[in-house]
Design a protein around this motif. Structure first.
Motif, PDB file in Angstrom:
ATOM      1  N   LYS A   1      41.629  39.808  52.833  1.00 20.58           N
ATOM      2  CA  LYS A   1      40.737  38.664  52.660  1.00 20.58           C
ATOM      3  C   LYS A   1      40.060  38.281  53.970  1.00 20.58           C
ATOM      4  O   LYS A   1      38.900  37.879  53.987  1.00 20.58           O
ATOM      5  CB  LYS A   1      41.513  37.472  52.103  1.00 20.58           C
ATOM      6  CG  LYS A   1      41.991  37.650  50.673  1.00 20.58           C
ATOM      7  CD  LYS A   1      42.709  36.407  50.191  1.00 20.58           C
ATOM      8  CE  LYS A   1      43.206  36.589  48.752  1.00 20.58           C
ATOM      9  NZ  LYS A   1      43.928  35.389  48.269  1.00 20.58           N
ATOM     10  N   ALA A   2      40.791  38.403  55.067  1.00 23.01           N
ATOM     11  CA  ALA A   2      40.243  37.995  56.359  1.00 23.01           C
ATOM     12  C   ALA A   2      39.358  39.068  56.977  1.00 23.01           C
ATOM     13  O   ALA A   2      38.487  38.755  57.791  1.00 23.01           O
ATOM     14  CB  ALA A   2      41.371  37.644  57.310  1.00 23.01           C
ATOM     15  N   ALA A   3      39.555  40.325  56.609  1.00 24.55           N
ATOM     16  CA  ALA A   3      38.846  41.418  57.275  1.00 24.55           C
ATOM     17  C   ALA A   3      37.336  41.314  57.121  1.00 24.55           C
ATOM     18  O   ALA A   3      36.590  41.581  58.069  1.00 24.55           O
ATOM     19  CB  ALA A   3      39.337  42.759  56.730  1.00 24.55           C
ATOM     20  N   THR A   4      36.856  40.917  55.939  1.00 23.43           N
ATOM     21  CA  THR A   4      35.407  40.864  55.700  1.00 23.43           C
ATOM     22  C   THR A   4      34.708  39.833  56.584  1.00 23.43           C
ATOM     23  O   THR A   4      33.752  40.183  57.291  1.00 23.43           O
ATOM     24  CB  THR A   4      35.120  40.591  54.210  1.00 23.43           C
ATOM     25  OG1 THR A   4      35.596  41.693  53.434  1.00 23.43           O
ATOM     26  CG2 THR A   4      33.636  40.406  53.972  1.00 23.43           C
ATOM     27  N   PRO A   5      35.132  38.550  56.601  1.00 22.32           N
ATOM     28  CA  PRO A   5      34.454  37.602  57.491  1.00 22.32           C
ATOM     29  C   PRO A   5      34.617  37.949  58.959  1.00 22.32           C
ATOM     30  O   PRO A   5      33.687  37.738  59.753  1.00 22.32           O
ATOM     31  CB  PRO A   5      35.098  36.253  57.143  1.00 22.32           C
ATOM     32  CG  PRO A   5      36.369  36.566  56.456  1.00 22.32           C
ATOM     33  CD  PRO A   5      36.138  37.864  55.751  1.00 22.32           C
TER      34      PRO A   5
END
Length: 355
Positions: A254-258
């Protein structure tokens, strides 16, 4: 299970009728009918060994599962029931536990009475007397074959889904490129958009389910490794002018994209407006960790540069604001100097760490 990796048992019966010495309280308890009755009602395989690892008891579940005659697996008889590929690892871990007193845990395949091998988790803990000496080991074997089969099926499905997502990124990139060729006036915008799509694709590649062959290609699931995947497309990174240091913080999908969007945008802006627009300019990223937050400091060093007015309120700034504050629940400050941009990003660890 430790019974897969123990020394030859001196006791030839599953339940010895000879009482242990009365001074050995642990052995006395284990030799009693009450213990045997309790162990036989458990759904797991239960076993015990002497301090040296020699088996002196298996409960009824062991014999029901394996189908072997009572007492036939004493000595080294157990060895034929374990998958040959799993025996060395089980032996090594059991010997380590016997030497150190540390709890024992290992996965292995045990042959069922039907002839098939089923996955087990073997666990054992030492029992101490009042003087702190190990009196014996109590162990269990838990059948996890069905759970492993489900996990394998889920892994295959996840990899198939990931492969299709990767193809979607490729299709979108192709459509943007075709549109740019048809409308040359959009080429600059298309180039920026393709850069962002590429960054998202690398972030997805970083966090997607991997096989043992593909995992080493993208590195581990930490913040610095993700940044490496983002920066690897820039010549400044291969030239050593973009460096990453500091704490290793796990990053989940979930955090990788932003995160990818933010640091791709910063690197692109540094090349267009900041320190990397000069052949001698550098960017350093320092990752710090406290109890609750990750602090990432972006520092540019280069020739004299000023914040472009267009960048101050442009799309890239709005994208960074959305990614850091809305998607990651963090905050950031930035300051321009003659040397370039200094930006500090603060993100809650719970929004970053792999679950």
């Amino acid at each position: 299970m430790a019974s897969s990796v123990v020394s030859a048992s001196k006791n030839k019966a599953a339940r010895s009728t000879s009482p242990p010495p009365l001074s050995d309280f642990g052995a006395l308890q284990l030799a009693g009918d009450a213990f045997h009755a309790l162990a036989d009602t458990m759904p797991q395989i239960v076993w015990s060994t002497l301090p040296d690892g020699s088996h002196d008891y298996y409960n009824a579940r062991w014999y029901e599962f394996t189908g072997v005659p009572i007492g036939s697996t004493d000595g080294e008889g157990w060895a034929a029931l374990f998958h040959p590929e799993d025996q060395p690892n089980a032996w090594a871990k059991w010997r380590h536990s016997l030497e150190t007193g540390e709890p024992y845990e290992v996965e292995y395949r045990l042959r069922h009475h039907s002839g098939e091998y089923r996955w087990m988790i073997g666990r054992a803990s030492p029992i101490y007397n009042g003087q702190g000496t190990i009196q014996r080991w109590i162990g269990t074997c838990t059948d996890v074959d069905d759970q492993k089969a489900i996990a394998l099926q889920n892994e295959i499905l996840s990899q198939e889904l990931s492969h299709r997502i990767k193809n979607i990124f490729a299709i979108i990139s192709g459509l943007v490129s075709l549109s740019a060729r048809a409308e040359p006036a959009l080429s600059s915008l298309a180039k920026e958009l393709l850069g962002r799509i590429s960054a998202l694709g690398r972030a997805h590649e970083f966090v997607r389910p991997h096989t043992e062959k593909s995992r080493p290609i993208v590195g581990d699931g930490h913040f610095s490794a993700l940044l490496e995947q983002i920066f690897i497309a820039y010549h400044a990174y291969s030239e050593g002018r973009i460096t990453v240091s500091g704490s290793e913080i796990p990053v989940d999908s979930k955090a990788a994209t932003p995160v990818a969007l933010v640091f791709h945008e910063l690197a692109t802006n540094a090349i267009k407006y900041g320190s990397l627009s000069s052949d001698k300019g550098t960017v350093s990223i320092k990752v710090n960790q406290s109890d609750e937050f990750a602090q990432i400091i972006w520092r540019e060093e280069g020739d004299s540069c000023r914040e472009p007015q267009a960048m101050a309120a442009g799309f890239g700034t709005r994208l960074i604001d959305m990614a850091v504050r809305q998607q990651l629940g963090g905050d950031y400050t930035r300051r321009w100097s003659d040397k370039g941009l200094r930006m500090e990003v603060k993100i809650p660890l719970k929004r970053l760490r792999a679950s």
